[in-house]
Each structure stands twice: as structure tokens, then as C-alpha cells.
Scaffold this active site. Structure first.
Site, PDB file in Angstrom:
ATOM      1  N   ASP A  35     -25.128  80.312  24.464  1.00 41.74           N
ATOM      2  CA  ASP A  35     -26.362  79.266  23.529  1.00 41.74           C
ATOM      3  C   ASP A  35     -26.246  78.492  23.794  1.00 41.74           C
ATOM      4  O   ASP A  35     -24.488  78.252  22.568  1.00 41.74           O
ATOM      5  CB  ASP A  35     -26.483  80.344  23.379  1.00 41.74           C
ATOM      6  CG  ASP A  35     -28.320  80.600  22.654  1.00 41.74           C
ATOM      7  OD1 ASP A  35     -28.574  79.146  22.744  1.00 41.74           O
ATOM      8  OD2 ASP A  35     -29.280  81.174  22.315  1.00 41.74           O
ATOM      9  N   THR A  71     -34.132  78.928  22.664  1.00 41.59           N
ATOM     10  CA  THR A  71     -33.297  79.985  23.653  1.00 41.59           C
ATOM     11  C   THR A  71     -33.984  80.815  25.342  1.00 41.59           C
ATOM     12  O   THR A  71     -34.195  80.832  25.592  1.00 41.59           O
ATOM     13  CB  THR A  71     -33.045  81.008  22.855  1.00 41.59           C
ATOM     14  OG1 THR A  71     -32.388  80.457  22.253  1.00 41.59           O
ATOM     15  CG2 THR A  71     -31.935  82.191  23.462  1.00 41.59           C
ATOM     16  N   ASN A  92     -39.859  80.938  20.954  1.00 42.11           N
ATOM     17  CA  ASN A  92     -38.690  82.702  20.939  1.00 42.11           C
ATOM     18  C   ASN A  92     -38.971  83.465  20.692  1.00 42.11           C
ATOM     19  O   ASN A  92     -38.892  84.453  20.307  1.00 42.11           O
ATOM     20  CB  ASN A  92     -37.570  81.309  20.195  1.00 42.11           C
ATOM     21  CG  ASN A  92     -36.374  80.894  21.142  1.00 42.11           C
ATOM     22  OD1 ASN A  92     -36.329  81.270  21.864  1.00 42.11           O
ATOM     23  ND2 ASN A  92     -35.358  80.970  20.137  1.00 42.11           N
ATOM     24  N   ASP A 195     -24.160  78.703  19.844  1.00 40.83           N
ATOM     25  CA  ASP A 195     -25.609  78.384  19.033  1.00 40.83           C
ATOM     26  C   ASP A 195     -25.434  78.209  18.000  1.00 40.83           C
ATOM     27  O   ASP A 195     -26.690  77.635  17.274  1.00 40.83           O
ATOM     28  CB  ASP A 195     -26.405  78.526  19.829  1.00 40.83           C
ATOM     29  CG  ASP A 195     -27.901  78.311  19.030  1.00 40.83           C
ATOM     30  OD1 ASP A 195     -28.381  77.682  19.416  1.00 40.83           O
ATOM     31  OD2 ASP A 195     -28.471  79.705  18.629  1.00 40.83           O
ATOM     32  N   HIS A 199     -25.990  75.882  14.466  1.00 40.11           N
ATOM     33  CA  HIS A 199     -26.827  75.869  13.340  1.00 40.11           C
ATOM     34  C   HIS A 199     -26.265  75.708  12.248  1.00 40.11           C
ATOM     35  O   HIS A 199     -26.996  75.125  11.143  1.00 40.11           O
ATOM     36  CB  HIS A 199     -28.209  77.024  13.767  1.00 40.11           C
ATOM     37  CG  HIS A 199     -28.755  76.956  14.720  1.00 40.11           C
ATOM     38  ND1 HIS A 199     -29.649  76.068  15.119  1.00 40.11           N
ATOM     39  CD2 HIS A 199     -29.510  78.479  15.876  1.00 40.11           C
ATOM     40  CE1 HIS A 199     -30.464  75.912  15.898  1.00 40.11           C
ATOM     41  NE2 HIS A 199     -30.176  77.458  17.119  1.00 40.11           N
ATOM     42  N   ASP A 242     -28.519  76.758  27.955  1.00 43.54           N
ATOM     43  CA  ASP A 242     -29.728  76.402  27.411  1.00 43.54           C
ATOM     44  C   ASP A 242     -30.136  75.435  27.064  1.00 43.54           C
ATOM     45  O   ASP A 242     -31.568  75.069  27.198  1.00 43.54           O
ATOM     46  CB  ASP A 242     -30.908  77.614  27.055  1.00 43.54           C
ATOM     47  CG  ASP A 242     -30.450  78.150  25.651  1.00 43.54           C
ATOM     48  OD1 ASP A 242     -29.041  77.543  25.491  1.00 43.54           O
ATOM     49  OD2 ASP A 242     -30.353  78.848  24.955  1.00 43.54           O
ATOM     50  N   HIS A 243     -29.976  74.575  26.016  1.00 48.77           N
ATOM     51  CA  HIS A 243     -30.853  73.236  25.320  1.00 48.77           C
ATOM     52  C   HIS A 243     -28.783  73.068  24.964  1.00 48.77           C
ATOM     53  O   HIS A 243     -28.012  73.900  24.771  1.00 48.77           O
ATOM     54  CB  HIS A 243     -31.583  73.875  24.440  1.00 48.77           C
ATOM     55  CG  HIS A 243     -30.822  74.985  23.368  1.00 48.77           C
ATOM     56  ND1 HIS A 243     -29.784  74.887  22.119  1.00 48.77           N
ATOM     57  CD2 HIS A 243     -31.649  76.282  23.184  1.00 48.77           C
ATOM     58  CE1 HIS A 243     -30.212  76.140  22.357  1.00 48.77           C
ATOM     59  NE2 HIS A 243     -30.862  76.642  22.433  1.00 48.77           N
ATOM     60  N   HIS A 349     -31.936  72.444  17.178  1.00 46.91           N
ATOM     61  CA  HIS A 349     -32.580  72.155  18.844  1.00 46.91           C
ATOM     62  C   HIS A 349     -34.080  72.552  18.713  1.00 46.91           C
ATOM     63  O   HIS A 349     -35.191  72.050  18.033  1.00 46.91           O
ATOM     64  CB  HIS A 349     -32.477  72.981  20.305  1.00 46.91           C
ATOM     65  CG  HIS A 349     -32.367  74.187  19.398  1.00 46.91           C
ATOM     66  ND1 HIS A 349     -33.124  75.379  20.278  1.00 46.91           N
ATOM     67  CD2 HIS A 349     -31.281  75.250  18.931  1.00 46.91           C
ATOM     68  CE1 HIS A 349     -33.049  76.627  20.035  1.00 46.91           C
ATOM     69  NE2 HIS A 349     -31.933  76.236  19.234  1.00 46.91           N
TER      70      HIS A 349
END
Length: 435
Positions: A35, A71, A92, A195, A199, A242-243, A349
């Protein structure tokens, strides 16, 4: 006499060739998603195992996520090959605009009504065609689809730690046993990093680089585990995400987007999904849509506002009923704050999938992949038809294209099938002429 010799020749050709009806044996497949693994995260870190994968298999320069770079929407696009407006996982968060109820991401993972909207994920399609499949923490794997469940699924708990390297290796060991002892054909394995670090600390930080090193060690462990379990010639692996992730722009350097400055939520909004990265939606109170739209349209230089019917077609989100009447996208790095500035993330994101910071990684290796192959960028929807081809599964209707990925395969065409069909037609014609 000539016709008799020709008939003997045709019959001998049939006998000497492999039976046309013989079913091909397909290799097993492991899909791994890290992720928030941005496409360039391995470029400023020592990653010997990821580097080795480039030699051992295929790499894409980067992958384009779907328009909502979050996600759940992105993962479900990968596993279904469908645009977000087709599969309906638009956020999400699971939400109800009538009651105002919102369920956080991990709370949605066992909510079938959020995921089951008519688009079948690969697990179910493969199972319906006789294969054994599993989801290991992968979003969407823990629910039912038209009453069918994934044969085996593990779902993330609310407080599950995402960065435990020992557990990461144990998860790989578990998956290897599923393949070797229980003869699974397809497993989707999810990791929640990088991820969380992106963050909490930001993408351009030592902490992010450290977690990439941990991911690289885990990939090294995976490679060794595949070899130890004698799966080298029987298992294909796709590693993706995913991103991406970008640094959040904070005051005093910039004018942050505080939507309460431009409109009264109390008077104008029935429901909103905001304070969540660079993408949001608003359901105005009855008769207030124009007032909300006019208030926000030119409110901030880094804010784009669309009525649902104005959303650009190439976003592939507008046709779904879950998309609300007003949709907002912030420019890269600008978070959408509804009432107060309360966002604590240093990286985020949810921004346009055109932005390079939102692109993600793609690696693939195994017996069906060419070595040292560099692919041009492609949309993540095209991972689905690639997986179907690798598993020998007839795909559901999807928006992907095998032409985006087939060049990385050892068997990069349908030549074998065409030869069989041509040979069959030739034999039929010859026999017809003889008779």
C-alpha cells in the site's frame, strides 16, 4: 492412390501432434500489494532484491491508478479490472447519505454491501472455473459476492500493526504452505506499508526510506522461500500497489483549503466526505446544489469543483450512483478541510491520477515472464486480464487490455491457439477434398 496417401499424411499428422483438446497446465500466481508504494520509492534507497527482480523478470516504468487514488477503490480496480464507476467502491469510507453514517476503512472490510455491486473479483471468477483462491488481508477479500465467499480469507483487524517485519515473513511462509500443501492456485497478499509511514512522516523522509529497505528484505525472503519450496518453475509473482504519496502542503507556506471559509455547511450541506486527502464529495441540502457549487467553484486557486454531470469522462467515476452531486479535487498536496484545519498527516494521496506522485510500482517474475523486460506505463485495470491469462481463467467483462502487458510474457501472443485452429481447419479441408 494419391487421395489415400494424403489421408494417411493427415492422420499421421494428427497422431504425431499433441491432442488438440489437451488442456494446458497453468502456473500458480501470487499478487502482492504494498500500500502506498510510489513508483520511484526504490530510486533513493539501496534495494538489491528489487533490483534483482528487474533482471529476473519484468518491470513497468510506472502504473497509473484509477482516478480516486485511495486504497479501497484502487485495490478493487486491480482485482476486478473495472473502472470505479463500474465496481462502485468509490471511497475508503462506507457511507449513507440519508443517515449520515460513515464506517472507517477497516470497518468496511467485512461489509458485503459495500463491495458486492455486480463486478466479480478474480477470486470468485477463478473459483467458479475450478481454481482454489485466497485473500490474505487484501481489501475486498473478506466479503460475499452474490452469496459466494473467497475460499480462504484473512481480514485485517482494527488495530493490526502494519510494520512488523517478523510477521511479514511469517505471512510469506503461510502463503507458501497454501501453495505446496493445499494446492492453492491464486493468492492476493496485502501489506499496509509504506502507506502508514508515508502518512505519518512524509514521503521524502528517512523513515520512509527505512521502510522501503524493510520491504526489499521481505522480497528477498520471498525469493528464497519460493526456491526452498520448489516453486521457482511453478509460481508467477506480481508486485504492485494502489497509489503513490505526496507531501502535504501546510501553512504558513500556502493558503490551505478550508471550505468552511467559503460556504456554510450547517445551512447548505446534507452530507459530506471531506478532511480526507485531496478528494471529496458533498450532498447539498434540497434546492441548494447551485448555491454550494457557486460558492466553491472559484473559491481557491488549488481547488477544482465539479457537478456530477460535469466530471470529465476519462475519470470513469461519474456514472455510479454513489458519486455525490458535488465532487471536489484538490491540487497536489492540498488537503480538503471542511470546517477546521485538523489534518495531521505529513503525506497523503487522493489526488489526480495524472500526477506522478500518485503513480505506483509494478514488478513481475516467474516462469511465464520474460527476463530483464522493461514495459511502458499502463493503467492498473490491465493487471486483471494479465492475471486471467496467467491462470488460464476466462475473464469477466472488464476495462483492461491484455495488449498492455502481454509483451512481458514468454508466450506473448495467442499464436499457439491460432496454430491449433488453423491446423484443425486444414485437416477438415483436406479430409473434405479427399471424401
Amino acid at each position: 492412390m494419391k487421395s489415400e496417401l494424403l489421408l494417411v499424411l493427415v492422420l499421421s499428422l494428427c497422431v504425431s501432434s499433441k491432442p488438440l483438446s489437451k488442456k494446458r497446465t497453468y502456473n500458480k500466481l501470487l499478487l502482492i500489494s504494498f500500500d502506498g508504494f510510489r513508483w520511484d520509492y526504490d530510486q533513493d534507497v539501496y534495494t538489491p532484491n528489487l533490483d534483482e527482480l528487474v533482471k529476473e523478470g519484468a518491470k513497468a516504468k510506472y502504473i497509473n491508478p484509477p482516478a480516486i487514488t485511495m486504497t479501497s477503490p484502487s485495490h478493487f480496480t486491480t482485482i476486478t479490472g473495472r473502472w470505479i464507476e463500474d465496481h462502485g467502491v468509490v471511497h475508503n469510507l462506507m457511507f449513507n447519505t440519508s443517515t449520515g453514517k460513515i464506517i472507517p476503512h477497516k470497518g468496511t472490510l467485512k461489509q458485503s454491501e459495500w463491495w458486492d455491486n455486480g463486478a466479480l473479483p478474480l477470486w470468485i471468477t477463478a473459483q467458479n472455473q475450478g481454481l482454489k483462491t485466497a485473500s490474505f488481508f487484501y481489501p475486498g477479500g473478506g466479503v460475499n459476492y452474490t452469496g459466494q465467499a473467497v475460499y480462504r480469507s484473512l481480514v485485517l483487524s482494527q488495530n493490526h500493526p502494519d510494520d512488523n517485519e517478523t510477521e511479514w515473513k511469517q505471512n510469506i511462509d503461510t502463503v507458501m504452505r497454501w501453495y505446496t500443501e493445499e494446492d492453492f492456485h491464486f493468492v492476493a497478499l496485502y501489506y499496509g506499508e509504506p502507506d502508514n509511514v508515508g502518512h505519518a512522516k512524509g514521503p521524502e523522509t528517512p523513515e520512509r526510506r527505512k521502510i522501503i529497505e524493510q520491504i526489499d528484505r521481505t522480497i528477498g525472503y520471498l525469493r528464497d522461500a519460493i526456491h526452498k519450496n520448489s516453486l521457482t518453475d511453478r509460481l508467477n509473482v506480481i508486485i504492485t500497489s494502489d497509489h503513490g504519496m505526496t507531501t502535504v502542503k501546510k501553512s504558513p507556506e500556502v493558503e490551505e483549503i478550508k471550505l468552511n471559509k467559503y460556504m456554510s455547511f450547517l445551512n447548505l450541506s446534507q452530507f459530506e466526505l471531506l478532511d480526507y486527502g485531496g478528494y471529496g464529495m458533498i450532498t447539498p441540502k434540497q434546492g441548494k446544489e447551485k448555491e454550494v457549487y457557486d460558492a466553491l467553484k472559484n473559491a481557491h486557486p488549488n481547488l477544482k469543483v465539479y457537478k456530477k454531470e460535469e466530471i470529465p469522462e476519462h475519470f470513469h467515476i461519474a456514472k455510479n450512483k454513489r458519486i455525490q452531486p458535488i465532487v471536489l479535487f484538490a491540487d497536489l498536496g492540498f488537503n480538503l478541510n471542511s470546517r477546521i484545519i485538523l489534518y495531521i498527516n505529513k503525506g497523503d494521496h487522493g489526488f489526480s491520477n495524472d500526477e506522478m506522485d500518485m503513480k505506483m510500482i509494478f514488478r513481475a517474475f516467474g516462469p511465464d515472464f520474460k527476463k530483464n523486460f522493461l514495459a511502458e506505463p499502463f493503467d492498473s485495470i490491465s493487471i486483471y486480464p494479465l492475471m486471467c491469462k496467467l491462470l488460464g481463467v476466462i475473464p469477466e467483462p472488464n476495462n483492461g487490455s491484455l495488449s498492455d502487458t502481454k509483451g512481458m510474457l514468454v508466450d506473448d501472443s495467442d499464436a499457439g491457439e491460432r496454430i491449433k485452429v488453423s491446423l484443425t481447419l486444414l485437416i477438415m479441408m483436406l479430409i473434405s477434398n479427399i471424401i
